[in-house]
Design an enzyme around this catalytic site. Structure first.
Site, PDB file in Angstrom:
ATOM      1  CG  ASP A   1      -1.695   1.211   1.468  1.00  0.00           C
ATOM      2  OD1 ASP A   1      -1.934   1.941   0.487  1.00  0.00           O
ATOM      3  OD2 ASP A   1      -2.085   1.444   2.628  1.00  0.00           O
TER       4      ASP A   1
ATOM      5  CG  ASP B   1      -5.737   3.813   0.847  1.00  0.00           C
ATOM      6  OD1 ASP B   1      -4.974   2.804   0.871  1.00  0.00           O
ATOM      7  OD2 ASP B   1      -6.488   4.050  -0.118  1.00  0.00           O
TER       8      ASP B   1
ATOM      9  CG  ASP C   1      -1.350   1.699  -3.576  1.00  0.00           C
ATOM     10  OD1 ASP C   1      -0.220   1.204  -3.747  1.00  0.00           O
ATOM     11  OD2 ASP C   1      -1.611   2.534  -2.683  1.00  0.00           O
TER      12      ASP C   1
ATOM     13  CG  ASP D   1     -14.225 -13.973 -12.077  1.00  0.00           C
ATOM     14  OD1 ASP D   1     -13.538 -14.486 -11.182  1.00  0.00           O
ATOM     15  OD2 ASP D   1     -15.404 -13.601 -11.908  1.00  0.00           O
TER      16      ASP D   1
ATOM     17  CD  GLU E   1     -12.743 -18.633 -10.954  1.00  0.00           C
ATOM     18  OE1 GLU E   1     -12.903 -18.839  -9.752  1.00  0.00           O
ATOM     19  OE2 GLU E   1     -13.599 -18.036 -11.642  1.00  0.00           O
TER      20      GLU E   1
HETATM   21  C1  NOJ Z   1     -14.229 -16.046  -8.874  1.00  0.00           C
HETATM   22  C2  NOJ Z   1     -13.306 -15.118  -8.136  1.00  0.00           C
HETATM   23  O1  NOJ Z   1     -12.070 -15.731  -7.972  1.00  0.00           O
HETATM   24  C3  NOJ Z   1     -13.995 -14.802  -6.834  1.00  0.00           C
HETATM   25  O2  NOJ Z   1     -13.150 -14.124  -5.941  1.00  0.00           O
HETATM   26  C4  NOJ Z   1     -15.225 -14.001  -7.137  1.00  0.00           C
HETATM   27  O3  NOJ Z   1     -15.945 -13.765  -5.936  1.00  0.00           O
HETATM   28  C5  NOJ Z   1     -16.143 -14.745  -8.112  1.00  0.00           C
HETATM   29  N1  NOJ Z   1     -15.431 -15.334  -9.199  1.00  0.00           N
HETATM   30  C6  NOJ Z   1     -17.156 -13.806  -8.694  1.00  0.00           C
HETATM   31  O4  NOJ Z   1     -16.540 -12.935  -9.604  1.00  0.00           O
END
Ligand code: NOJ
Length: 559
Positions: A36, A40, A44, A222, A283
């Site tokens: 950071d 704060d 970042d 994601d 993912e």
């Molecule tokens: C998978 C992400 O790794 C997780 O952290 C997130 O809450 C969910 N997808 C929703 O985007």
């Protein structure tokens, strides 16, 4: 199909090829908890830039940054309001460019998180959808439906949110009457896009180009198994024991629908237009390794997280099986296998591997959880597990702080918790805050050097001084020194691009294999294991003369 040691081919390769992502060790930065610079209490991008030399010294090939785009932070940035800008809490686009250039100068690739399944409810498109009428083009970018029941007072189906509670929220129409419902697999602040709508596809192609043009080396995508929902949105009741990201169940109407592969083929084409081997990593929590391998067919993504490996218990036979299966299934589609033990959604492996009670993925552990881990056993196993993982051919992911041996923070006060899972289940599931606590850099500094003000968005435990990087840097027995040695030897011997040959004769509780010139032996049993001749390159813990103690892994150079 499960392959036993006997069925395995004598040599298992991780689909060879020269692209960087086939063999890379990729370090996950969770920006709000890394460093950071502004003071704060939230990490970042300038904080990342300031520590690039530490990552270079560690020896990783690439970094993956969890979301830093504009977001109201209802799900720690996985709720994006503007995909083309940096959230002010993390800095500016100029800070991003400086971080990217600094990483590239040091030979470190950078992949960024992209969240295409849903946006924030603060995204301009969702605001427009709320203000538009049912059936409008604005609503067609998301999944709005009329409710069931006499007056539409019941949700359109029975789906349950991954974070707990229902998966639909009813809106109030412009005239003040109760109106349609919208779908949200995650929090109600995260409405799902409708990926059958060409406008959504075009928008994300443009977002990909925005970041590719800036020079990123790829994307961690994601919820890459969730974009397309089964036609008609049929009812579905999940197995209560199943993983929360959908990993374990088959036939789920919102996970793994075939139409999603068309999207990845389109994205593959976009990345292929750019030079420099840009890559997509999925993912995707899916029931089997074979199914996950469908996401990395030659014209789709390049890598997929190996969650089957992450979820494997500390058991030699189970590990041999999942490694054989992974190398086999991914090689069959020409992709590398990846390996991972920790990330921001699971209990850190220095705690998880010593849990004595079941803990479904995403549920987390807290003060009242059963089966609390023994920290000494957990760290010992974590060091052995990582030493095993980093010897495997393919690409490995590390999660910030695991190189320090950080455990899960179990005793977070209830009022500090921020994961929507905690709120939506009314405290029944602790959620993921325990693996997200800001990491320690310097023992004798405010917030252990996370910043210089002492502020931290989640409280750091008092005993974390002993885990601080400066304390570990000069200690050859530290976890940080172990990671550095593993990464250096892995690189020196080309293990990422190597092949695996199982070695027999060490007993059922031992995982033993050869990767090129390196013999790897992990002892998961209770008794000591006699070591073969050869120089010890690295050991996850102290050896006992010529024997390998329990929960210890060693790399030996063939004599
Ligand atoms: C998978 C992400 O790794 C997780 O952290 C997130 O809450 C969910 N997808 C929703 O985007």
């Amino acid at each position: 199909m499960t392959f036993t040691q006997q069925d395995a081919r004598p040599e298992l390769e991780s689909a060879p090829g020269s692209e960087w992502w086939r063999t890379a060790v990729i370090y996950q930065i969770y920006p709000r908890s890394f460093a950071d610079a502004s003071g704060d209490g939230l990490g970042d991008l300038p904080g990342v830039t300031a520590h690039l030399d530490d990552l270079k010294e560690l020896g990783v090939d690439a970094i993956w940054l969890s979301p830093f785009q504009r977001s109201p932070q209802k799900d720690a940035g996985y709720d994006v309001a503007d995909y083309r800008d940096v959230d002010p809490i993390f800095g500016t686009l100029a800070d991003f460019d400086a971080m990217l250039a600094g990483a590239h100068d040091r030979g470190i690739r950078v992949i960024v998180d992209l969240v295409p399944n849903h946006s924030s409810d603060q995204h301009v498109w969702f605001q427009e959808a709320l203000n538009a009428a049912p059936g409008s083009p604005e609503r067609a970018r998301y999944i709005f439906r009329d409710g069931k029941g006499k007056n539409g007072e019941l949700p359109p189906n029975n789906w349950e949110s991954v974070f707990g509670g229902g998966m639909w929220k009813r809106v109030t129409e412009a005239d003040g009457t109760p109106g349609q419902w919208y779908l949200h697999i995650f929090d109600e602040s995260q409405p799902d896009f409708d990926w059958t709508n060409p406008e959504v596809r075009a928008e994300f192609e443009s977002i990909l180009r925005f970041w590719l043009d800036r020079g990123v080396d790829g994307f961690r995508v994601d919820v890459a198994h969730g974009l397309i929902k089964a036609a008609g949105l049929p009812d579905f009741t999940p197995d209560p024991e199943g993983g929360s990201m959908g990993g374990d169940a088959a036939g789920v109407p919102y996970w793994g629908q075939p139409g999603v592969h068309e999207v990845w083929r389109e994205w593959h084409e976009v990345l292929a237009e750019y030079d420099g081997e840009r890559a997509l990593c999925a993912e995707a929590w899916l029931p089997t390794v074979a199914q996950t391998a469908l996401w990395v067919r030659p014209d789709e993504m390049h890598q997929a997280f190996n969650f089957a490996y992450l979820e494997t218990k500390w058991d030699a036979e189970a590990l041999r099986d999942v490694i054989t299966e992974s190398l086999h299934e991914y090689a069959a589609v020409g992709a590398p296998s990846t390996w991972v033990l920790s990330n921001h959604d699971v209990v850190r492996h220095a705690s998880r591997l010593a849990l004595t009670a079941e803990n479904p993925q995403g549920a987390g552990i807290g003060p009242k959880s059963p089966g609390k881990p023994d920290p000494v056993k957990g760290l010992r196993r974590a060091r052995a597990a990582t030493s095993l993982m980093l010897a495997l051919p393919g690409s490995s992911y590390l999660y910030q702080g695991e190189e320090l041996g950080l455990p899960e923070v179990i005793d977070l006060p209830d009022d500090a918790r921020q994961d929507p899972t905690w709120f939506r289940t009314e405290g029944e599931r602790y959620g993921r805050d325990g693996c997200r606590v800001p990491i320690p850099w310097t023992a004798d500094a405010p917030a252990y050097g996370f910043n210089d003000t002492g502020a931290a968005w989640l409280p750091q435990p008092a005993e974390w001084a002993e885990f601080a990087r400066d304390v570990q840097r000069e200690d050859p027995a530290s976890t940080l020194s172990l990671y550095r040695s593993l990464l250096a030897e892995r690189r020196a011997h080309g293990l990422g691009a190597g092949s695996l040959e199982w070695l027999d004769g060490y007993g059922d509780d031992v995982v033993a294999f050869r990767n090129g010139p390196v013999t790897v032996i992990a002892n998961l049993g209770d008794g000591a294991v006699e070591l073969p001749a050869g120089d010890v390159l690295v050991a996850s813990g102290p050896l006992d003369g010529d024997t390998l103690p329990t929960d210890t892994t060693v790399w030996i150079a063939a004599a």
